[in-house]
Design a protein around this motif. Structure first.
Motif, short mmCIF file in Angstrom:
data_model
loop_
_atom_site.label_atom_id
_atom_site.label_comp_id
_atom_site.label_asym_id
_atom_site.label_seq_id
_atom_site.Cartn_x
_atom_site.Cartn_y
_atom_site.Cartn_z
N GLN A 1 41.01 -65.59 -14.61
CA GLN A 1 39.87 -65.55 -15.52
C GLN A 1 39.25 -66.73 -15.61
O GLN A 1 39.82 -67.72 -15.78
N LEU A 2 37.82 -66.75 -15.49
CA LEU A 2 37.23 -67.94 -15.88
C LEU A 2 36.67 -68.13 -17.03
O LEU A 2 35.89 -67.54 -17.58
N SER A 3 37.49 -69.29 -17.68
CA SER A 3 36.95 -69.32 -19.00
C SER A 3 35.75 -69.97 -19.36
O SER A 3 35.30 -70.02 -20.50
N ASN A 4 35.32 -70.72 -18.51
CA ASN A 4 33.85 -71.49 -18.90
C ASN A 4 33.28 -71.41 -17.35
O ASN A 4 33.08 -72.25 -16.62
N PRO A 5 32.56 -70.44 -16.97
CA PRO A 5 32.30 -70.08 -15.79
C PRO A 5 30.85 -71.03 -15.42
O PRO A 5 30.14 -70.97 -16.49
N LYS A 6 30.85 -71.40 -14.24
CA LYS A 6 29.30 -72.23 -14.12
C LYS A 6 28.60 -71.36 -13.02
O LYS A 6 27.40 -71.79 -13.23
N GLY A 7 29.27 -70.96 -12.00
CA GLY A 7 28.23 -70.16 -11.21
C GLY A 7 27.94 -70.80 -9.66
O GLY A 7 27.07 -70.49 -8.91
N ASN A 8 29.15 -71.43 -9.34
CA ASN A 8 29.25 -71.90 -7.97
C ASN A 8 29.81 -70.83 -7.03
O ASN A 8 30.82 -70.19 -7.33
N VAL A 9 29.05 -70.45 -6.10
CA VAL A 9 29.40 -69.29 -5.15
C VAL A 9 29.68 -69.85 -3.74
O VAL A 9 28.59 -70.67 -3.16
N ARG A 10 30.67 -69.19 -3.17
CA ARG A 10 30.81 -69.60 -1.51
C ARG A 10 31.38 -68.50 -0.74
O ARG A 10 32.21 -67.68 -1.26
N PHE A 11 30.66 -68.28 0.31
CA PHE A 11 31.02 -67.33 1.27
C PHE A 11 31.50 -68.18 2.39
O PHE A 11 31.20 -68.89 2.87
N GLU A 12 32.95 -67.65 2.58
CA GLU A 12 33.73 -68.23 3.92
C GLU A 12 34.11 -67.15 4.86
O GLU A 12 34.80 -66.37 4.61
N HIS A 13 33.44 -67.74 6.02
CA HIS A 13 33.85 -66.48 7.26
C HIS A 13 34.00 -65.18 6.70
O HIS A 13 34.85 -64.39 7.21
N VAL A 14 32.79 -64.73 6.03
CA VAL A 14 32.67 -63.20 5.59
C VAL A 14 32.50 -62.34 6.74
O VAL A 14 31.31 -62.54 7.40
N ALA A 15 33.21 -61.34 6.71
CA ALA A 15 32.81 -60.10 7.66
C ALA A 15 32.82 -58.93 7.02
O ALA A 15 33.64 -58.65 6.15
N PHE A 16 31.85 -58.06 7.54
CA PHE A 16 31.93 -56.51 6.80
C PHE A 16 31.15 -55.43 7.55
O PHE A 16 30.42 -55.92 8.21
N ARG A 17 31.78 -54.32 7.43
CA ARG A 17 31.27 -53.16 8.33
C ARG A 17 31.40 -51.93 7.49
O ARG A 17 32.45 -51.62 6.67
N TYR A 18 30.08 -51.08 7.61
CA TYR A 18 30.42 -49.74 6.87
C TYR A 18 31.20 -48.91 7.60
O TYR A 18 32.06 -48.23 6.94
N LYS A 19 30.94 -48.82 8.98
CA LYS A 19 31.67 -48.07 9.66
C LYS A 19 32.89 -48.95 10.61
O LYS A 19 32.27 -50.03 10.97
#
Length: 602
Positions: free
Chosen positions: A349-367
């Motif tokens: 759990q993030l007690s003090n969230p800042k909002g740094n977001v990182r996508f690393e080698h993300v792959a996705f497919r619906y089918k």
């Protein structure tokens, strides 16, 4: 006699549904005993009435024959009438017990089913709702569960009563005359043949009737919803013509279905009358030979009448049960759907969230065989405004769905402040986000309640401040009841732009770490858009923001612009950097700019 939808696996579904009745098995036993007692007391009545008739007949015959001191034994008849009154009262009492207890069993069972379905929906991934229409989902939750409820409460008790009545009547008829009982039973095959033939014939017409009715409802709803458009394009005659064609189909299917099913009762009555005639003839012969009493003939005719009704009822209920098991099967299909991936046992759990977001080698497919996103890498720092642009179907909204775990990525990782989103609880992860979508969603309630939806136990002061920040306070106060104005179910009593302002106020009140704005100002006028943009700029300070935009002029000041096409980020940079690159973004921007320039010059 129309058959409902048939279940795919009757036995398995019936067994599973019976498990929901197990906690109420003692109550069901009470229902069974009450049904048996109620029916038995009713079945005994014709026999007792027959005894009274016999006593009156004997007294009248004795008087007619001139036997000294002959009279009708009114004392005996009075006793029988009192006994009958007692039996009818007891029958009604046990029938009441049966219905009362069964109502509680049905409602408890359905309550548990609804509870499980509702909890299941909260655990289903977004792809389930994307792949099923709203009507289908609602049908399973409401219509199918109600069908189960009605069958448990009404049809099940009727089935028990019908079976007990059939058995009881046969026993009573056998005690009077086995031969006449055989005569009545011989009419049964004819009744079954007639019922089966007519039911089979009417099935197709009933199905056609339901299909036509569905089309008619859909057409009427569509035409009335788009009434203004129909009139604007002068399509009234076409709409009326389509209505008349569907209505004609419904009429033809309807009258045939009703006519064919309607002849069942006259034909059944004809078969029963044949039985009555035979009973009367043989009964008369038996009376003349003193092999049977007159009152027994009367009782037997009453039993013969009682005999056909529960058989017809049982046949009808058998069809209803088929439909009910099919409904249960549809409900169980929902309960068996694949759920969201279970949360970790020790979530972070993030007690003090800042909002740094990182996508690393993300792959996705619906089918499985159609990849959409492959090896995506994005690094977003706290407080940055990230704009996502691209043609329709490029994957802009999909990116946000992955970020909030509405869909699960195939490979790679997404982190917030260095923590993998898969290591967080769903509720905690989604509490970090505030969303304003192009399609507004408001519920039936006051404006204050709709804005307050963004924060639990929000004070009135906070709600008003959020409305002011979203430039919604002014229009709210011009409404008849101000913040207490009730938004109707379709939210049609306020304009589209006003709806959008309320959803923005709701997001402002939530005060999230990360904002997602999907064309948030698309439904407001230019002047309101400028005001909202100012409010958004204040809101987005020191807060990571994702802005999905189609009008590129609104995202010139973005810290980072992601240009997407076919599921991949093909360009990224600031507005000036992307224009200098003279690539896909430049083509998009110039096509919009030149279009607006031409419109302005014209």
């Amino acid at each position: 006699m129309m058959k409902g939808q048939k279940p795919k696996n009757f036995k398995r579904t019936l067994k599973r549904l019976s498990h929901y009745l197990m906690p109420s098995r003692y109550r069901l036993l009470i229902v069974l005993l009450a049904a048996i007692l109620s029916t038995i007391f009713t079945i005994l009545s014709p026999k007792l009435l027959g005894n009274a008739t016999t006593k009156i007949f004997e007294g009248m015959m004795a008087k007619f024959q001139g036997i000294p001191g002959a009279s009708i034994d009114y004392s005996y008849i009075g006793q029988i009438l009192l006994l009958l009154a007692g039996l009818y009262i007891l029958s009604s009492f046990f029938s009441y017990i049966q219905q009362y207890v069964m109502a509680s069993v049905a409602q408890r069972t359905v309550y548990q089913l609804r509870k499980e379905v509702d909890e299941k929906f909260s655990r289903l991934p977004l792809k389930y709702f994307d792949s099923h229409t709203h009507g289908e989902v609602l049908s399973r939750v409401i219509n199918d569960v109600d069908n189960i409820s009605n069958t448990l409460q009404q049809s099940l008790t009727q089935l028990i009563t019908s079976i007990v009545t059939i058995i009881g009547v046969i026993v009573m008829m056998l005690t009077i005359s086995p031969l006449m009982t055989l005569i009545v039973l011989l009419t049964l095959p004819l009744s079954f043949v007639i019922t089966a033939l007519i039911a089979k014939k009417s099935q197709g017409y009933f199905k056609g009737q339901q299909v036509a009715l569905g089309k008619l409802n859909g057409h009427v709803e569509e035409m009335f919803t788009g009434h203004q458009i129909v009139k604007a394009f002068g399509q009234e005659k076409k709409a009326i013509g389509e209505f008349e064609a569907i209505n004609e189909t419904l009429y033809n299917a309807g009258w045939k279905a009703q006519f064919i099913s309607g002849i069942i009762m006259p034909l059944m009555g004809f078969v029963n009358n044949i039985g009555y005639v035979l009973v009367a003839i043989f009964g008369g012969v038996f009376v003349t030979k003193r092999a049977i009493e007159v009152g027994d003939i009367q009782a037997f005719i009453q039993y013969a009448r009682q005999f056909s009704q529960p058989i017809t009822q049982a046949a009808n209920i058998a069809n209803i049960i088929q439909s009910t098991i099919a409904s249960a099967e549809r409900v169980f299909e929902v309960l068996d759907e694949e759920e969201e991936i279970p949360e970790k046992e020790n979530p972070q759990q993030l007690s003090n969230p800042k909002g740094n977001v990182r996508f690393e080698h993300v792959a996705f497919r619906y089918k499985q065989d159609e990849p959409l996103i492959e090896d995506m890498n994005i690094d977003i720092k706290q407080g940055q405004m990230v704009a996502i642009v691209g043609p329709t179907g490029a994957g802009k909204t999909t990116l946000m769905n992955l970020l909030m775990r509405f869909y699960e990525i195939s490979n790679g990782s997404i982190t917030i402040d260095g923590v993998n989103i898969r290591d967080m609880k769903y509720s905690h992860l989604r509490s970090l986000f505030g969303m304003v979508l192009q399609d507004t969603w408001l519920f039936n309630g006051t404006i204050k309640e709709n804005i307050g939806y963004g924060k639990t136990n929000a004070s009135e002061f906070e709600i008003i401040q959020a409305a002011k920040a979203a430039y919604a306070d002014h229009f709210i106060r011009t409404l008849p009841d101000g913040y207490e104005t009730v938004i109707n179910e379709e939210a049609s009593n306020i304009s589209q732009g006003q709806k959008q302002l309320l959803t923005i106020a709701r997001a402002i009140l939530a005060d999230p770490t990360i904002l997602i704005l999907d064309e948030a100002t698309s439904s407001v006028d230019t002047r309101t858009e400028v005001a909202i943009q100012q409010a958004m700029n204040e809101l987005m300070k020191n807060r990571t923001s994702f802005v999905i935009a189609h009008r590129l002029s609104t995202i010139r000041n973005a810290d980072l612009i992601l240009v997407m096409n076919h599921g991949n980020v093909i360009e990224k940079g600031t507005h000036d950097e992307l224009l200098a690159a003279n690539g896909f973004y430049t083509d998009l921007y110039q096509s919009q700019f030149s279009g607006s320039k031409q419109n302005g010059s014209s």
